[in-house]
Scaffold this motif. Structure first.
Motif, short mmCIF file in Angstrom:
data_model
loop_
_atom_site.label_atom_id
_atom_site.label_comp_id
_atom_site.label_asym_id
_atom_site.label_seq_id
_atom_site.Cartn_x
_atom_site.Cartn_y
_atom_site.Cartn_z
N LEU A 101 41.79 46.89 45.63
CA LEU A 101 43.07 46.20 45.78
C LEU A 101 43.82 46.71 47.00
O LEU A 101 44.38 45.92 47.78
N TYR A 137 39.13 41.27 41.49
CA TYR A 137 39.36 42.71 41.58
C TYR A 137 40.34 43.19 40.51
O TYR A 137 40.28 44.35 40.06
N LEU A 138 41.25 42.31 40.08
CA LEU A 138 42.17 42.69 39.02
C LEU A 138 41.44 42.85 37.69
O LEU A 138 41.75 43.74 36.89
N THR A 139 40.45 41.98 37.42
CA THR A 139 39.66 42.18 36.20
C THR A 139 38.85 43.47 36.30
O THR A 139 38.66 44.17 35.31
N ALA A 165 37.90 39.61 31.41
CA ALA A 165 38.82 40.75 31.46
C ALA A 165 38.76 41.59 30.19
O ALA A 165 38.80 42.83 30.24
N PHE A 173 39.90 46.07 37.85
CA PHE A 173 40.89 47.12 37.66
C PHE A 173 41.20 47.35 36.19
O PHE A 173 41.50 48.48 35.78
N THR A 174 41.11 46.31 35.36
CA THR A 174 41.40 46.49 33.93
C THR A 174 40.47 47.51 33.31
O THR A 174 40.86 48.24 32.38
N ILE A 200 41.11 38.48 44.81
CA ILE A 200 42.15 39.36 44.26
C ILE A 200 42.10 39.35 42.73
O ILE A 200 42.15 40.41 42.09
N LEU A 201 41.99 38.18 42.13
CA LEU A 201 41.95 38.08 40.67
C LEU A 201 40.69 38.75 40.11
O LEU A 201 40.73 39.40 39.06
#
Length: 456
Positions: A402, A73-75, A135, A77-78, A70-71
């Motif tokens: 996500l 995929y968050l990077t 990130a 997403f940035t 998840i983390l």
């Protein structure tokens, strides 16, 4: 009464633009846009593939694997968050100074960032600073890609003749799956060659190879002439001396919103197949990581040809009919695609990738470049297309891994995800219907400015 096909937001009719360019310049612009986009998306999608395969263990090793995914995929997403900002930034200067210079800058930025990622230390060496740096670098990547897509597409499309705007613009768009072919192929080969060492240093090799592909891309871009439509607008004194983006928030607000929603669904599919589906099939135990990457590579290779195919159809039949037919087809075809992915059979999984990218994604995506460019006048086109596409990309490709990670159940069921995708295609189709009509190819060739204004 104003002919809606050729009306500007302010109500004035404009003639279809004619690209004053030679066949040699046209070929050079289109090939440069194709290969330049391939280089940019090689870097951008290489990160996307690595985000699902190696980054959770290398940069988020302090948490359990699921949270690490998840983390990671968050990077990822940035990068999508910063793409609209990059679109506005490079679109501003692209509408004031020209398309060519901005494309050289975006290519350099993307290449340098990718090489830095290939050399950076992991969490095992520098702790929490590693994911933070990752990130930040992804944010910079997003800025570059935000300015790249519209610029490359416009250079190819604005050098094209009126009767081939769709296929001309699509050649730059087809560079993206070709870049994905290079990224997944190199990543797959590196996985096979380095074996257990892949997680130690092998994953860095594809990122460092960016130096070579960027050098080739720069050579081609520096040889291309400026967009003839931009030069014509400059000679007419239509280039903005202030903020081109200001026009978007006065004359084009509705256009930007509807255009972003119209491209959201095919971009969701793009992100889903590039990021989520490879780890999904590997986790099922049906195929190895290396073979899954080769399956994705094959589908992206076919994708290179189907994007121009559906763009060519839109030159003949019109943008909206082809895109609406693509949305309807995709909403139905998504169900057998997921059945094939869940079959556990390597051959059927390969077919699933071939259904997903070259068919489902391309049917609506192929005409997108021409569709968006025809919504904006040349003086605000770079900014308008950039912002509209990148907002659609944020809502679509940016959220896809996500959303998929959240909706796919512990039993690997994709039913809820499929319904979400169907809903996305419905939203995109409705937005497309209500967006300002664009000139069909025959109308664009046939009508002049005087013919565009008719008496009711």
């Amino acid at each position: 009464m104003i002919n809606d096909d050729l009306a500007t937001p302010g109500g004035a009719a404009t003639p279809p633009a004619t690209a004053m360019t030679t066949p040699a310049e046209r070929r050079r612009a289109q090939s440069s846009s194709f290969l330049g986009s391939a280089v940019e998306y090689y870097d951008f999608l290489l990160y996307a593939a690595a985000a699902g395969l190696v980054f959770p263990d290398l940069f988020f090793s302090e948490v359990d694997h699921g949270t690490g995914v998840i983390l990671s995929y968050l990077t990822l997403f940035t990068g999508y968050v910063s793409r609209p900002i990059g679109g506005l930034l490079f679109g501003h200067f692209g509408d004031k100074l020209g398309r060519k210079n901005m494309l050289v800058v975006t290519l350099l930025v993307m290449g340098i960032v990718s090489m830095v990622i290939g050399m950076m230390p992991t969490a095992a060496s520098i702790g929490i600073a590693a994911p933070i740096l990752l990130a930040v670098l992804r944010l910079v990547q997003g800025l570059a890609v935000g300015g790249e897509w519209a610029g490359a597409m416009l250079m190819a499309g604005e050098h094209s003749t009126n009767r081939s705007k769709g296929i001309g613009a699509s050649l730059a768009m087809a560079g993206a799956p070709f870049g994905a072919v290079m990224a997944t192929l190199v990543l797959g080969m590196t996985t096979g060659l380095t074996g257990d060492a892949f997680f130690e240093w092998g994953w860095r090799v594809p990122f460092l190879l960016s130096a070579v592909v960027v050098a080739v891309g720069l050579y081609l871009r520096l040889r291309v002439s400026e967009s003839p439509e931009f030069e014509a607008a400059r000679k007419r004194g239509e280039i903005h001396t202030g903020l081109p983006v200001a026009v978007l928030f006065t004359s084009y607000r509705r256009t930007v919103v509807l255009g972003s929603l119209a491209v959201m669904a095919p971009l969701f599919m793009q992100g889903l197949l590039a990021v989520f589906m490879v780890p999904y099939v590997v986790a099922s135990g049906a195929v190895s990581q290396e073979n899954a990457l080769y399956m994705l590579t094959l589908s992206n290779f076919v994708h290179v040809f189907t994007i121009p195919l559906f763009a060519w159809l839109s030159d003949r039949l019109g943008r909206k009919p082809v895109m609406l037919a693509g949305a309807a087809f995709s909403a139905v075809a998504i169900w057998p695609m997921f059945m094939l992915f869940g079959s556990g059979d390597p051959t059927l999984i390969t077919i699933a990738f071939l259904v997903g990218n070259p068919l489902i994604q391309a049917t609506m995506y192929g005409p997108v470049g021409a569709y968006l460019s025809e919504l904006f006048e040349p003086a605000a086109r770079y900014s308008g297309v950039s912002l509209t596409y990148q907002l659609g990309s944020l809502l679509g490709a940016g959220l896809s891994p996500l959303v998929a990670q959240r909706l796919v159940g512990a039993d690997a069921s994709t039913t809820n995800l499929a319904w979400y995708i169907v809903g996305a295609y419905v939203v995109s189709a409705v937005a497309l219907i209500f967006s300002r009509r664009v000139a069909a190819p025959e109308e664009g060739r046939r009508e002049s400015a005087e013919q565009a204004v008719t008496v009711a």
